[in-house]
Scaffold this motif. Structure first.
Motif, PDB file in Angstrom:
ATOM      1  N   GLY A   3       0.803  -1.624   0.002  1.00 22.62           N
ATOM      2  CA  GLY A   3      -0.164  -0.151   0.238  1.00 22.62           C
ATOM      3  C   GLY A   3       0.947   1.206   0.073  1.00 22.62           C
ATOM      4  O   GLY A   3       0.642   2.278   0.282  1.00 22.62           O
ATOM      5  N   ASP A   4       1.895   0.719  -0.442  1.00 24.66           N
ATOM      6  CA  ASP A   4       3.393   2.584  -0.239  1.00 24.66           C
ATOM      7  C   ASP A   4       3.098   3.339  -1.822  1.00 24.66           C
ATOM      8  O   ASP A   4       3.841   2.604  -2.446  1.00 24.66           O
ATOM      9  N   VAL A   5       1.594   3.285  -2.444  1.00 27.34           N
ATOM     10  CA  VAL A   5       1.567   4.304  -3.106  1.00 27.34           C
ATOM     11  C   VAL A   5       2.402   5.414  -3.824  1.00 27.34           C
ATOM     12  O   VAL A   5       2.994   5.244  -4.810  1.00 27.34           O
ATOM     13  N   PRO A   6       3.397   6.054  -2.588  1.00 25.41           N
ATOM     14  CA  PRO A   6       4.751   6.987  -2.676  1.00 25.41           C
ATOM     15  C   PRO A   6       6.091   6.429  -3.221  1.00 25.41           C
ATOM     16  O   PRO A   6       6.317   6.796  -3.949  1.00 25.41           O
ATOM     17  N   GLY A   7       5.597   5.444  -2.822  1.00 25.63           N
ATOM     18  CA  GLY A   7       6.691   4.559  -3.077  1.00 25.63           C
ATOM     19  C   GLY A   7       7.124   4.043  -4.101  1.00 25.63           C
ATOM     20  O   GLY A   7       7.614   3.497  -4.691  1.00 25.63           O
ATOM     21  N   ALA A   8       5.826   3.396  -4.741  1.00 30.05           N
ATOM     22  CA  ALA A   8       5.738   3.190  -6.156  1.00 30.05           C
ATOM     23  C   ALA A   8       6.068   4.053  -7.234  1.00 30.05           C
ATOM     24  O   ALA A   8       6.229   4.009  -8.259  1.00 30.05           O
ATOM     25  N   MET A   9       5.315   5.316  -6.703  1.00 27.15           N
ATOM     26  CA  MET A   9       5.094   5.743  -7.759  1.00 27.15           C
ATOM     27  C   MET A   9       6.725   6.678  -7.652  1.00 27.15           C
ATOM     28  O   MET A   9       6.839   7.791  -8.526  1.00 27.15           O
ATOM     29  N   ALA A  10       7.336   6.791  -7.130  1.00 29.94           N
ATOM     30  CA  ALA A  10       8.852   7.840  -6.770  1.00 29.94           C
ATOM     31  C   ALA A  10       9.859   6.581  -7.860  1.00 29.94           C
ATOM     32  O   ALA A  10      11.039   7.070  -8.158  1.00 29.94           O
ATOM     33  N   LEU A  11       9.039   5.081  -8.063  1.00 31.41           N
ATOM     34  CA  LEU A  11       9.630   4.289  -8.847  1.00 31.41           C
ATOM     35  C   LEU A  11       9.859   5.056 -10.837  1.00 31.41           C
ATOM     36  O   LEU A  11      10.278   4.432 -11.390  1.00 31.41           O
ATOM     37  N   PHE A  12       9.031   5.818 -11.174  1.00 29.92           N
ATOM     38  CA  PHE A  12       8.658   5.915 -12.505  1.00 29.92           C
ATOM     39  C   PHE A  12       9.835   7.224 -12.894  1.00 29.92           C
ATOM     40  O   PHE A  12       9.960   7.749 -12.442  1.00 29.92           O
ATOM     41  N   ALA A  13       9.839   7.396 -14.058  1.00 26.46           N
ATOM     42  CA  ALA A  13      11.039   8.220 -14.527  1.00 26.46           C
ATOM     43  C   ALA A  13       9.693   9.338 -14.454  1.00 26.46           C
ATOM     44  O   ALA A  13       8.388   9.735 -14.906  1.00 26.46           O
ATOM     45  N   PRO A  14       9.954  10.880 -15.061  1.00 30.27           N
ATOM     46  CA  PRO A  14       9.271  12.039 -15.169  1.00 30.27           C
ATOM     47  C   PRO A  14       8.585  11.581 -16.070  1.00 30.27           C
ATOM     48  O   PRO A  14       7.076  12.583 -15.385  1.00 30.27           O
ATOM     49  N   ASP A  15       8.470  11.396 -16.763  1.00 30.69           N
ATOM     50  CA  ASP A  15       7.801  11.453 -18.311  1.00 30.69           C
ATOM     51  C   ASP A  15       8.187  10.020 -18.506  1.00 30.69           C
ATOM     52  O   ASP A  15       7.256   9.555 -19.545  1.00 30.69           O
ATOM     53  N   VAL A  16       7.034   9.397 -17.593  1.00 33.83           N
ATOM     54  CA  VAL A  16       7.178   7.268 -17.914  1.00 33.83           C
ATOM     55  C   VAL A  16       5.551   7.977 -18.514  1.00 33.83           C
ATOM     56  O   VAL A  16       4.235   9.044 -19.076  1.00 33.83           O
ATOM     57  N   VAL A  17       5.087   7.009 -19.451  1.00 33.54           N
ATOM     58  CA  VAL A  17       4.234   6.548 -19.843  1.00 33.54           C
ATOM     59  C   VAL A  17       2.935   5.603 -20.425  1.00 33.54           C
ATOM     60  O   VAL A  17       4.156   4.291 -20.311  1.00 33.54           O
ATOM     61  N   TRP A  18       2.347   5.107 -19.094  1.00 36.82           N
ATOM     62  CA  TRP A  18       1.394   4.359 -19.320  1.00 36.82           C
ATOM     63  C   TRP A  18       0.102   4.232 -20.054  1.00 36.82           C
ATOM     64  O   TRP A  18      -0.309   5.378 -20.054  1.00 36.82           O
ATOM     65  N   HIS A  19       0.018   3.190 -20.736  1.00 32.25           N
ATOM     66  CA  HIS A  19      -0.414   2.229 -21.747  1.00 32.25           C
ATOM     67  C   HIS A  19      -1.597   2.044 -21.487  1.00 32.25           C
ATOM     68  O   HIS A  19      -1.755   0.663 -20.574  1.00 32.25           O
ATOM     69  N   GLN A  20      -3.084   2.419 -21.147  1.00 27.84           N
ATOM     70  CA  GLN A  20      -3.780   2.070 -19.929  1.00 27.84           C
ATOM     71  C   GLN A  20      -4.736   0.778 -21.372  1.00 27.84           C
ATOM     72  O   GLN A  20      -5.239   2.158 -22.341  1.00 27.84           O
ATOM     73  N   PRO A  21      -5.159  -0.404 -21.577  1.00 26.60           N
ATOM     74  CA  PRO A  21      -5.966  -0.638 -22.795  1.00 26.60           C
ATOM     75  C   PRO A  21      -7.339  -0.860 -22.375  1.00 26.60           C
ATOM     76  O   PRO A  21      -7.974  -0.019 -21.875  1.00 26.60           O
ATOM     77  N   GLY A  22      -7.637  -0.743 -23.656  1.00 30.23           N
ATOM     78  CA  GLY A  22      -9.072  -1.243 -24.018  1.00 30.23           C
ATOM     79  C   GLY A  22      -9.732  -0.086 -24.278  1.00 30.23           C
ATOM     80  O   GLY A  22      -9.566   0.745 -24.891  1.00 30.23           O
ATOM     81  N   ALA A  23     -11.388   0.405 -24.019  1.00 35.79           N
ATOM     82  CA  ALA A  23     -11.857   0.995 -24.733  1.00 35.79           C
ATOM     83  C   ALA A  23     -13.030   1.150 -23.520  1.00 35.79           C
ATOM     84  O   ALA A  23     -14.160   1.821 -23.092  1.00 35.79           O
ATOM     85  N   ASN A  24     -12.628   2.048 -22.366  1.00 38.10           N
ATOM     86  CA  ASN A  24     -13.349   2.240 -20.511  1.00 38.10           C
ATOM     87  C   ASN A  24     -12.628   3.915 -21.069  1.00 38.10           C
ATOM     88  O   ASN A  24     -11.635   4.809 -21.687  1.00 38.10           O
ATOM     89  N   GLN A  25     -13.020   4.541 -19.902  1.00 38.04           N
ATOM     90  CA  GLN A  25     -12.933   6.159 -18.988  1.00 38.04           C
ATOM     91  C   GLN A  25     -11.161   5.733 -18.884  1.00 38.04           C
ATOM     92  O   GLN A  25     -11.373   6.982 -18.846  1.00 38.04           O
ATOM     93  N   PHE A  26     -11.097   5.155 -18.514  1.00 39.54           N
ATOM     94  CA  PHE A  26      -9.314   5.061 -18.166  1.00 39.54           C
ATOM     95  C   PHE A  26      -8.323   4.828 -19.249  1.00 39.54           C
ATOM     96  O   PHE A  26      -7.193   4.817 -18.996  1.00 39.54           O
ATOM     97  N   SER A  27      -8.892   4.561 -20.444  1.00 40.49           N
ATOM     98  CA  SER A  27      -8.068   3.625 -21.515  1.00 40.49           C
ATOM     99  C   SER A  27      -7.506   4.522 -22.035  1.00 40.49           C
ATOM    100  O   SER A  27      -7.733   5.878 -22.369  1.00 40.49           O
ATOM    101  N   GLY A  28      -6.367   4.359 -22.798  1.00 41.41           N
ATOM    102  CA  GLY A  28      -5.512   5.813 -23.340  1.00 41.41           C
ATOM    103  C   GLY A  28      -4.105   5.634 -23.035  1.00 41.41           C
ATOM    104  O   GLY A  28      -3.732   4.755 -21.833  1.00 41.41           O
ATOM    105  N   ASP A  29      -3.155   6.287 -23.143  1.00 41.26           N
ATOM    106  CA  ASP A  29      -1.421   6.789 -22.392  1.00 41.26           C
ATOM    107  C   ASP A  29      -2.111   8.192 -21.313  1.00 41.26           C
ATOM    108  O   ASP A  29      -2.769   8.836 -21.534  1.00 41.26           O
ATOM    109  N   HIS A  30      -1.650   7.788 -20.685  1.00 44.87           N
ATOM    110  CA  HIS A  30      -0.796   8.786 -19.537  1.00 44.87           C
ATOM    111  C   HIS A  30      -0.339   8.946 -19.053  1.00 44.87           C
ATOM    112  O   HIS A  30       1.010   7.756 -18.934  1.00 44.87           O
TER     113      HIS A  30
END
Length: 134
Positions: A20-47
Motif C-alpha cells: 500500500g506504499d503508493v508514494p514509494g511505487a510512484m517514486a520509481l516512475f521516470a518523470p516522463d513515464v508513459v502508461w498505456h492503459q488498454p481497452g475502451a473504457n473511461q481509463f483507456s489511453g496513454d497517461h
C-alpha cells in the motif's frame, strides 16, 4: 548498481504496491513515464508523467470505491530492459465485480520505470467494469 537492474526495480515497485506504499511505487516512475492503459473504457489511453499516472490510479481507486487490488501472480520474466510480470487484479463497484489475470510489461531504464503496457485476459469484461467516460 544492482538496485537499478530492471528485475530489482520491478520487484521494488510491486512490493511497494502490495504494502500500500503508493508514494514509494510512484517514486520509481521516470518523470516522463508513459502508461498505456488498454481497452475502451473511461481509463483507456496513454497517461504521461507522474501526475497523469497518479490521476489514473486515483481514478481507479475512486471508481472501485477503494477495492481495486493488484497482486503478482507468477515469476517475472526479463528481456533486457523489459520486465513482464503476471498479475491478478480485482475490484468491485456498484454490485459489479472484476477478478482476472493479466500481464504488466514494464520498461526500466537507469533505475526508473519509463513505460508501462498492460494486458488483460478479458478486455471486454474489464471495459464493462470500468464503464465509459462520463
Amino acid at each position: 548498481m544492482s538496485d537499478q537492474q530492471p528485475a530489482a526495480v520491478a520487484g521494488t515497485y510491486f512490493d511497494a504496491l502490495a504494502q500500500g506504499d503508493v508514494p514509494g511505487a510512484m517514486a520509481l516512475f521516470a518523470p516522463d513515464v508513459v502508461w498505456h492503459q488498454p481497452g475502451a473504457n473511461q481509463f483507456s489511453g496513454d497517461h504521461v508523467g507522474g501526475a497523469g499516472v497518479g490521476q489514473l490510479l486515483g481514478g481507479m481507486m475512486e471508481a472501485s470505491q477503494g477495492t481495486f487490488q493488484l497482486k503478482v501472480d507468477g515469476a517475472a520474466m526479463i528481456n533486457g530492459d523489459l520486465v513482464a510480470v503476471p498479475v491478478r487484479f480485482s475490484g468491485s463497484r456498484g454490485g459489479a465485480t472484476m477478478d482476472m489475470r493479466g500481464v504488466d510489461l514494464l520498461t526500466v531504464r537507469e533505475g526508473k520505470i519509463v513505460e508501462v503496457h498492460l494486458f488483460s485476459e478479458d478486455g471486454p469484461a474489464e471495459d464493462r467494469f470500468w464503464g465509459q467516460a462520463g
